[in-house]
Design an enzyme around this catalytic site. Structure first.
Site, PDB file in Angstrom:
ATOM      1  N   THR A  26       0.850  -1.199   0.000  1.00 21.45           N
ATOM      2  CA  THR A  26       0.000   0.000   0.000  1.00 21.45           C
ATOM      3  C   THR A  26       0.884   1.248   0.000  1.00 21.45           C
ATOM      4  OG1 THR A  26      -1.758  -1.134   1.198  1.00 21.45           O
ATOM      5  CG2 THR A  26      -1.747   1.264   1.352  1.00 21.45           C
ATOM      6  N   GLY A  27       0.400   2.318  -0.648  1.00 17.41           N
ATOM      7  CA  GLY A  27       1.098   3.605  -0.571  1.00 17.41           C
ATOM      8  C   GLY A  27       1.385   4.182  -1.942  1.00 17.41           C
ATOM      9  N   THR A  29       4.316   4.692  -3.460  1.00 16.54           N
ATOM     10  CA  THR A  29       5.308   3.956  -4.253  1.00 16.54           C
ATOM     11  C   THR A  29       4.655   2.727  -4.870  1.00 16.54           C
ATOM     12  OG1 THR A  29       6.864   4.660  -2.524  1.00 16.54           O
ATOM     13  CG2 THR A  29       7.719   3.171  -4.202  1.00 16.54           C
ATOM     14  N   GLY A  80       6.194  -0.757  -0.181  1.00 13.26           N
ATOM     15  CA  GLY A  80       7.037   0.370   0.200  1.00 13.26           C
ATOM     16  C   GLY A  80       7.380   0.307   1.677  1.00 13.26           C
ATOM     17  N   GLY A  95       0.676   4.390   5.994  1.00  9.67           N
ATOM     18  CA  GLY A  95      -0.619   4.347   5.300  1.00  9.67           C
ATOM     19  C   GLY A  95      -1.659   3.529   6.049  1.00  9.67           C
ATOM     20  N   GLU A 101      -0.308  -5.859   5.634  1.00  9.01           N
ATOM     21  CA  GLU A 101       1.020  -5.900   4.997  1.00  9.01           C
ATOM     22  C   GLU A 101       1.893  -6.960   5.669  1.00  9.01           C
ATOM     23  OE1 GLU A 101       1.251  -1.258   3.483  1.00  9.01           O
ATOM     24  OE2 GLU A 101       2.107  -1.755   5.420  1.00  9.01           O
TER      25      GLU A 101
HETATM   26  C1  5RP Z   1       1.487   1.733   4.272  1.00  7.71           C
HETATM   27  C2  5RP Z   1       2.967   1.649   4.251  1.00  7.71           C
HETATM   28  C3  5RP Z   1       3.680   2.286   3.107  1.00  7.71           C
HETATM   29  O1  5RP Z   1       4.469   1.317   2.494  1.00  7.71           O
HETATM   30  C4  5RP Z   1       4.558   3.397   3.635  1.00  7.71           C
HETATM   31  O2  5RP Z   1       3.767   4.309   4.358  1.00  7.71           O
HETATM   32  C5  5RP Z   1       5.285   4.124   2.494  1.00  7.71           C
HETATM   33  O3  5RP Z   1       4.378   4.846   1.737  1.00  7.71           O
HETATM   34  P1  5RP Z   1       4.790   5.697   0.462  1.00  7.71           P
HETATM   35  O4  5RP Z   1       5.179   4.716  -0.591  1.00  7.71           O
HETATM   36  O5  5RP Z   1       3.539   6.473   0.118  1.00  7.71           O
HETATM   37  O6  5RP Z   1       5.925   6.613   0.837  1.00  7.71           O
HETATM   38  O7  5RP Z   1       3.587   1.076   5.106  1.00  7.71           O
HETATM   39  O8  5RP Z   1       0.956   1.213   5.456  1.00  7.71           O
END
Ligand code: 5RP
Length: 220
Positions: A26-27, A29, A80, A95, A101
């Site tokens: 999730t996120g 990236t 990510g 996120g 995850e």
């Molecule tokens: C979600 C996460 C994401 O991987 C983490 O917050 C990184 O997010 P981004 O890719 O938007 O920087 O752990 O729970």
């Protein structure tokens, strides 16, 4: 940094095997990874999603979302992170998707983490450590974290001033002010507090490969 996130995500496509079911994090990236996955959608069987947000993105790109219980062990999980140390141990959960995850990471033989260079640290803890808690245990868990660590838990709020509710119906405490010199021990300790659903430390099961976006991307 979004270009670096995209570069890391594109590189992760090289780890996808034809005919497989892919674990997807999730996120922002991962959103680039889902874009790239959409382009090779006919080569994979489907995806296991770690959040409602990723489920929506996957379906928008025509990728079938599969129940983990029906999939069995997975060859690959791509996600990510909020922080990554030199041993590929992570803080995740910015996120709020940390529990699903962690489940998918555990189910996967290979965990490929995609980040930009701003996520790399020598010692985890600059990013507040997310902890998902059962709502009725929120204050109890916060008091125990204060008693056990040097950290300061803060109840994550959304814009309307209410507690953020995770996809699992729980709350998040973000623990500020930690310098996590022994992430495996802290993960174990916090996991034992009644009411803790999961801790955003991925240390007992770290990433196997970390891709840092750049031209070219760096593989650690
Ligand atoms: C979600 C996460 C994401 O991987 C983490 O917050 C990184 O997010 P981004 O890719 O938007 O920087 O752990 O729970």
């Amino acid at each position: 940094m979004s270009e670096a996130k995209r570069q890391a995500a594109e590189k992760a496509i090289e780890y996808v095997k034809d005919g497989s079911v892919i674990g997807v994090g999730t996120g922002s990236t991962v959103a680039y990874f889902i874009d790239a996955l959409g382009r090779i959608g006919d080569r994979i069987k489907g995806a296991i999603s770690s959040s409602e947000q990723s489920t929506r993105l996957l379906r928008e790109r025509g990728i079938e979302v599969v129940d983990l219980n029906a999939a069995g062990p997975l060859a690959l999980y791509v996600d990510g992170a909020d922080e990554c140390d030199p041993q590929r141990r992570l803080i995740k959960g910015g996120g709020a998707a940390l529990t699903r995850e962690k489940i998918i990471a555990e189910a996967s033989t290979q965990f490929v983490c995609i980040i930009d260079a701003s996520k790399q640290v020598d010692v985890l803890g600059r990013f507040p450590l997310p902890v998902e808690v059962i709502p009725m245990a929120r204050s109890l868990v916060a008091r125990e974290i204060i008693a056990m660590t040097a950290g300061q838990p803060v109840w994550r709020q959304v814009d309307d001033g209410k507690g953020l509710v995770t996809d699992n119906g729980n709350y998040i405490l973000d623990v500020h002010g930690l310098a996590i010199t022994d992430p495996v021990a802290l993960e174990r300790t916090l996991n034992q507090i009644p009411g803790v659903v999961s801790v955003g430390l991925f240390a007992r099961r770290p990433a196997d490969v970390v891709i840092v976006g750049g031209q070219p991307p760096q593989v650690i």
